[in-house]
Write an enzyme that holds these catalytic residues in place. Structure first.
Site, PDB file in Angstrom:
ATOM      1  N   THR A 239       0.825  -1.207   0.000  1.00  0.00           N
ATOM      2  CA  THR A 239       0.000   0.000   0.000  1.00  0.00           C
ATOM      3  C   THR A 239       0.861   1.259   0.000  1.00  0.00           C
ATOM      4  OG1 THR A 239      -1.482   1.280   1.417  1.00  0.00           O
ATOM      5  CG2 THR A 239      -0.111  -0.302   2.538  1.00  0.00           C
TER       6      THR A 239
ATOM      7  N   LYS B 110       2.276  -3.223   7.350  1.00  0.00           N
ATOM      8  CA  LYS B 110       2.504  -3.432   5.909  1.00  0.00           C
ATOM      9  C   LYS B 110       3.959  -3.102   5.558  1.00  0.00           C
ATOM     10  CE  LYS B 110      -0.157  -4.441   3.149  1.00  0.00           C
ATOM     11  NZ  LYS B 110      -0.607  -5.776   2.646  1.00  0.00           N
TER      12      LYS B 110
ATOM     13  N   GLU C 245       0.359   3.590   1.883  1.00  0.00           N
ATOM     14  CA  GLU C 245       0.410   4.110   3.261  1.00  0.00           C
ATOM     15  C   GLU C 245       1.760   3.861   3.926  1.00  0.00           C
ATOM     16  OE1 GLU C 245      -2.916   3.586   5.802  1.00  0.00           O
ATOM     17  OE2 GLU C 245      -4.370   3.821   4.181  1.00  0.00           O
TER      18      GLU C 245
ATOM     19  N   TYR D 232      -1.571  -0.222  11.164  1.00  0.00           N
ATOM     20  CA  TYR D 232      -1.788  -0.925   9.887  1.00  0.00           C
ATOM     21  C   TYR D 232      -0.617  -0.694   8.932  1.00  0.00           C
ATOM     22  CZ  TYR D 232      -3.255  -1.418   5.028  1.00  0.00           C
ATOM     23  OH  TYR D 232      -3.287  -1.719   3.689  1.00  0.00           O
TER      24      TYR D 232
END
Ligand code: NAD
Ligand code: DAU
Length: 356
Positions: free
Chosen positions: A138, A167, A140, A163
C-alpha cells in the site's frame, strides 16, 4: 513470463475477489488456488458465481499455517504466489495493533519461508525457474504528504498507523528475502481502491449504505484529507502485469493521479444517490463531522511513472465512470450489503462511531 498456476491469498476479500474475477475472465487456462482465513472481511458470497468454475479452488486457512501452506505449494506447484491476505482497516489497527502484526507481518514471513523451502534448491544453490512471490502492499507505507509532491518507489518508508507499520514491516521482510537469499519477488504499492465487494467499514461503501438508510455520514475531522482513488479493476490489471513482467526485486507504485478530498467523495456519493433514487432525504444535511482518526495521514498521492514506463500500465477507468459503476453495483446487490451489515458489523459500528 508464462504463468498458469497462482496461489493467491486473501481473495475472499475486496481486492482479491475482484482479482480472481479479473484473471478468470482474462485467461481461459489459468488456475487459481485461493487461500483465505475468512475473517470478518472474507466473504464467500464474493466468489459465489465461481462455485462451478474448476479453474478456481478455495481453501479456508491461515497464511501463518506453515503445514497448510507447504502442502498447497507441494500439491499445486504454483508459478506465482500473490499475497493479498491482510488485516486492512486502519481504524481497526488503532484498536488492536497486535492482530496486524500477527496476520500481516508474521503471516507474510511464513509465506516467504514456505516459498523458499519449496523453490530454493540448496544443493544447486539456485531458485527453481519461473517462480515469483508478489506482495500486495500500500502507499500508506510511505506516510503522509504535504500539499505538494508524490510518492515514488524511492520515497523512504515512514508509516504512521499500526496498519501501515505492519505493511511496511511485511515489505521489509519481502525485500530481505530477495536481498539475502535471491528470492524472486515484487512489491506493489497501490493507493485507495474502490469498487464492488468492498466491505462497508471503508469510506465509499459505508457512505452508500448509510445514505441509503438516511443515517449520518461520518466525516473525520475537517474532511479535507486527500486520497488518490483507483478503480479496483485497474489495480487488478496492474498486479497481473507486475506478476508477469515485473523485474525481480523491484517495487511498483500503482495509482492514477486521482486525488480527491474526502468531502468531495462524500458529496459525490450523496449527489449520485439522490439523483438515482429520487430521494430528497439523501442530502448534504446527513454530513456529520466527527472526531478525527488518531494519527490521520493528511494526503496520499502516487507517482505511477515507473509502472507506466516499464510495463505499460495505465488506469482505464476515470473516477466519474468508476464511481457510477460502483454505485450501480451496490444498488444491485442489496442482499450482499444486508448480509455483511448484519450481526458483528452492528457491534463494530457502535464501538467505532458511538460518542465519537
Ligand atoms: P480486505 O480486508 O477486504 O480482505 C482481506 C482478506 O484477507 C479477507 O478475505 C481476509 O479473510 C483475508 N485474511 C486476513 N488475514 C488472513 C490470514 N492470516 N490468512 C489468510 N487470509 C487472511 O482487504 P482488501 O482491501 O481487499 O486488501 C487486500 C490487500 O491489498 C491488503 O494486503 C491491503 O493491505 C492491500 N491494499 C488495499 C488497498 C485498499 O484500498 N483496499 C489499497 C492498497 C493495498
Ligand atoms: O491508501 C491505501 C489504503 O487505503 C489501503 O492500504 C487500506 O487498506 C485501505 O483501507 C485504505 O485506507 P484509508 O484509511 O485511506 O481508507 P478508509 O476508507 O478507511 O478512509 C478513507 C478516508 O476517509 C480517510 O481519510 C479516513 C476517512 N473516513 C473514513 C471512514 C471509514 C472518514 O472520514 N469517515 C469514515 O467513516
Amino acid at each position: 513470463m508464462e504463468m498458469k498456476t497462482f496461489l493467491v491469498t486473501g481473495c475472499a476479500g475486496f481486492i482479491g475477489s475482484n482479482f480472481v474475477h479479473y484473471m478468470l475472465e482474462k485467461y481461459p487456462d489459468v488456475r487459481l488456488v485461493n487461500l483465505d482465513k475468512l475473517t470478518y472481511a472474507g466473504n464467500l458470497e464474493n466468489l459465489a458465481d465461481l462455485e462451478n468454475d474448476p479453474r478456481h479452488t478455495f481453501v479456508q486457512g491461515d497464511i501463518g499455517d506453515a503445514a497448510l501452506v507447504a502442502a498447497l505449494l507441494d500439491q499445486y506447484d504454483p508459478d506465482c504466489v500473490i499475497n493479498f491476505a491482510a488485516e486492512s482497516h486502519v481504524d481497526r489497527s488503532i484498536s488492536d495493533p497486535g492482530l496486524f502484526v500477527k496476520n500481516n507481518v508474521e503471516g507474510t514471513v511464513n509465506l516467504l519461508q514456505c516459498c523458499k523451502n519449496a523453490w530454493y534448491d540448496a544443493d544447486a544453490k539456485a531458485w527453481r525457474a519461473g517462480k515469483k512471490f508478489l506482495q500486495v502492499s500500500t502507499d500508506e507505507v510511505y506516510g503522509a504528504l504535504g500539499p505538494e509532491g508524490f510518492f515514488t518507489e524511492t520515497t523512504p518508508l515512514c508509516p504512521h498507523s499500526p496498519y501501515s507499520a505492519s505493511k511496511a514491516g511485511s515489505d521489509l521482510f519481502v525485500m530481505a528475502f530477495h536481498d539475502t537469499y535471491g528470492m524472486p519477488v515484487n512489491i506493489t504499492r497501490c493507493s485507495n481502491n474502490y469498487g464492488p465487494y468492498q466491505f462497508p467499514e471503508k469510506l465509499i461503501p459505508l457512505l452508500i449504505n448509510n445514505a441509503k438508510h438516511h443515517k449520518a455520514l461520518p466525516v473525520y475531522g475537517d474532511g479535507l484529507q486527500v486520497r488518490d482513488w483507483l478503480y479496483v479493476m485497474d489495480h487488478c490489471k496492474a498486479i497481473d502485469m507486475v506478476a508477469r513482467g515485473g523485474k525481480p526485486g523491484e517495487v511498483y507504485n500503482i495509482g492514477g493521479h486521482n486525488e480527491r478530498p474526502n468531502l468531495f467523495i462524500v458529496k459525490t456519493v450523496i449527489a449520485q444517490l439522490h439523483e438515482r433514487l429520487g430521494d430528497d432525504a439523501i442530502s448534504e444535511d446527513l454530513i456529520t463531522h466527527v472526531a478525527d482518526r488518531l494519527g490521520h495521514d493528511r494526503r496520499y498521492g502516487i507517482d505511477p511513472t515507473k509502472i507506466k514506463n516499464d510495463l505499460g500500465w495505465y488506469p482505464e477507468t476515470p473516477f466519474e465512470k468508476g464511481i457510477v459503476l460502483t454505485i450501480d453495483w451496490y444498488l444491485a446487490h442489496e442482499e450482499w450489503m444486508a448480509h455483511v451489515t448484519s450481526g458483528d458489523y452492528q457491534k463494530y459500528y457502535e464501538q467505532m462511531y458511538k460518542n465519537r
